[in-house]
Design a protein around this motif. Structure first.
Motif, mmCIF file in Angstrom:
data_model
loop_
_atom_site.group_PDB
_atom_site.id
_atom_site.type_symbol
_atom_site.label_atom_id
_atom_site.label_comp_id
_atom_site.label_asym_id
_atom_site.label_seq_id
_atom_site.Cartn_x
_atom_site.Cartn_y
_atom_site.Cartn_z
ATOM 1 N N GLN A 92 0.800 -1.222 0.000
ATOM 2 C CA GLN A 92 0.000 0.000 0.000
ATOM 3 C C GLN A 92 0.839 1.281 0.000
ATOM 4 N N ILE A 93 2.156 1.139 0.104
ATOM 5 C CA ILE A 93 3.020 2.321 0.076
ATOM 6 C C ILE A 93 2.757 3.093 -1.225
ATOM 7 N N PRO A 94 2.490 4.405 -1.140
ATOM 8 C CA PRO A 94 2.139 5.190 -2.343
ATOM 9 C C PRO A 94 3.251 5.214 -3.388
ATOM 10 N N LEU A 95 2.871 5.523 -4.608
ATOM 11 C CA LEU A 95 3.821 5.565 -5.719
ATOM 12 C C LEU A 95 4.950 6.547 -5.464
ATOM 13 N N GLU A 96 4.641 7.698 -4.853
ATOM 14 C CA GLU A 96 5.660 8.719 -4.631
ATOM 15 C C GLU A 96 6.726 8.288 -3.631
ATOM 16 N N TYR A 97 6.461 7.220 -2.906
ATOM 17 C CA TYR A 97 7.444 6.678 -1.965
ATOM 18 C C TYR A 97 8.054 5.375 -2.488
ATOM 19 N N LEU A 125 3.513 0.642 -4.610
ATOM 20 C CA LEU A 125 2.533 0.350 -5.661
ATOM 21 C C LEU A 125 1.184 1.017 -5.408
ATOM 22 N N GLY A 126 0.950 1.476 -4.188
ATOM 23 C CA GLY A 126 -0.346 2.083 -3.872
ATOM 24 C C GLY A 126 -1.492 1.109 -4.087
ATOM 25 N N GLY A 127 -1.257 -0.167 -3.817
ATOM 26 C CA GLY A 127 -2.269 -1.188 -4.072
ATOM 27 C C GLY A 127 -2.968 -1.664 -2.811
ATOM 28 N N LYS A 128 -3.744 -2.737 -2.957
ATOM 29 C CA LYS A 128 -4.446 -3.361 -1.842
ATOM 30 C C LYS A 128 -4.036 -4.831 -1.758
ATOM 31 N N ALA A 129 -4.416 -5.483 -0.658
ATOM 32 C CA ALA A 129 -3.982 -6.861 -0.430
ATOM 33 C C ALA A 129 -5.165 -7.768 -0.119
#
Length: 347
Positions: free
Chosen positions: A132-137, A140-144
């Protein structure tokens, strides 16, 4: 089409799944006599099921399923470039990420196994948070999706790791940007919990049915970037006398998981238990489900103790060389080992 969508009664669908018939193709390979024996119905009922399956399969083909094979053609150059720029999910342990080529790879099935207490569930929870870590960091900004077969999932631990993850991102932001207000982390631990879809399964039939359902679920939730099964083994080691049936069920399940990983560009992580195997006159620990199961994943990672230190070893991979790395399970989650941190400070 999967068996779960076949237009027959729910009880018959349940019997088919329990007997290892999960796809129309698996039914087509049997006879009415064998099917009747396997699911404990009359031959006339078995023949009716076969007829329904045949009609449904014919309808699917007439709707253009063959075009998918033609459209699926891909050059080796395309595949090479996809692998070069494939998405990775960090484990939060730099040493472990390094031997993995940057982290857990999407479009691949990774098996992680080891003895009890080595940290398998901790790694699974860490990945469910880190995806879930955002793209800018750099994430992937995804879910699990977390599939719990043993009841080992601890929501309090998830919250603990989620809070640590946000603190790490905040520290990263403050280090690289002078204006802390402008680049503050906007994530909240509660939102991380909301982005983990949790499924508790209590039998191998439930596990098979859920894996069959995942295609539909991920289609409706396209931001899912990882599926974690903790553990893939548990229900298949309990009261299974028919080893041929178990092998067939596991084989079809692994194929579905591989297709999910490839079709939806997500990572599948299967946590596994260990068993003993007699090798050259002595008993040695090995991952459960036998040698044939090792072909059901892209990468296989074995976790083990080296003294008082946890290590991860890449046992099998088509693209990664065999290597090992130490890691620690801390209050903040998976991190570099203490000895590794000391080496970094000395350098």
């Amino acid at each position: 089409m999967e068996i779960g969508m076949l237009p027959i009664s729910a009880s018959k669908r349940g019997k088919l799944l329990a007997a290892g018939y999960t796809t129309l193709h698996s039914i087509a390979r049997t006879s009415p006599t064998h099917l009747a024996r396997d699911i404990e119905v009359s031959e006339s009922e078995a023949l009716e099921i076969l007829n329904v399956a045949t009609r449904t399969s014919t309808l699917d083909r007439s709707c253009g399923s063959n075009t998918n094979i033609i459209d699926g053609g891909q050059t080796a150059w395309d595949m090479f470039n996809e692998e070069r720029f494939s998405s990775l999910i960090t484990t939060s342990c730099v040493d472990l990420d390094n031997i993995l080529g940057g982290g857990i790879n999407c479009k691949e099935v990774t098996e992680i196994g080891g003895v009890p207490g080595i940290g398998k569930t901790q790694i699974g929870i860490q990945l469910a948070v880190n995806v879930q870590i955002p793209l800018e960091y750099g994430g992937l900004g995804g879910k699990a999706i977390y599939i719990d077969t043993e009841g080992s999932f601890m929501v309090e631990r998830v919250l603990q790791i989620a809070e640590a993850c946000i603190e790490d991102m905040s520290e990263y932001s403050h280090h690289f940007h002078k204006d802390n207000q402008a680049y503050g982390v906007k994530m909240h631990p509660n939102s991380i919990l909301e982005n983990i879809f949790y499924f508790r399964v209590c039998s191998y039939t439930e596990q098979i049915a859920l894996v069959n359902y995942l295609d539909k679920f991920v289609t409706e939730h396209k931001d899912v970037k990882i599926i974690i099964i903790d553990s893939v083994t548990f229900h298949f080691r309990q009261d299974f006398d028919d080893m041929a049936l178990r092998t067939r069920l596991l084989g079809e399940m692994s194929l579905k998981l591989m297709k999910l990983a490839r079709n939806f560009c997500l990572a599948v992580v299967m946590l596994n238990q260990v068993t003993t195997k007699h090798i050259e006159g002595s008993f040695q620990l090995t991952l459960a489900l036998g040698d044939s199961w090792s072909h059901s994943c892209t990468n296989r990672i074995i976790l083990y103790w080296n003294g008082n230190e946890r290590h991860a070893y890449i046992d099998k991979s088509p693209s990664l060389k065999s290597a090992s790395a130490p890691y620690s399970v801390t209050s903040r989650g998976i991190r570099n080992s203490t000895s590794s941190s000391k080496r970094i400070k000395m350098v």
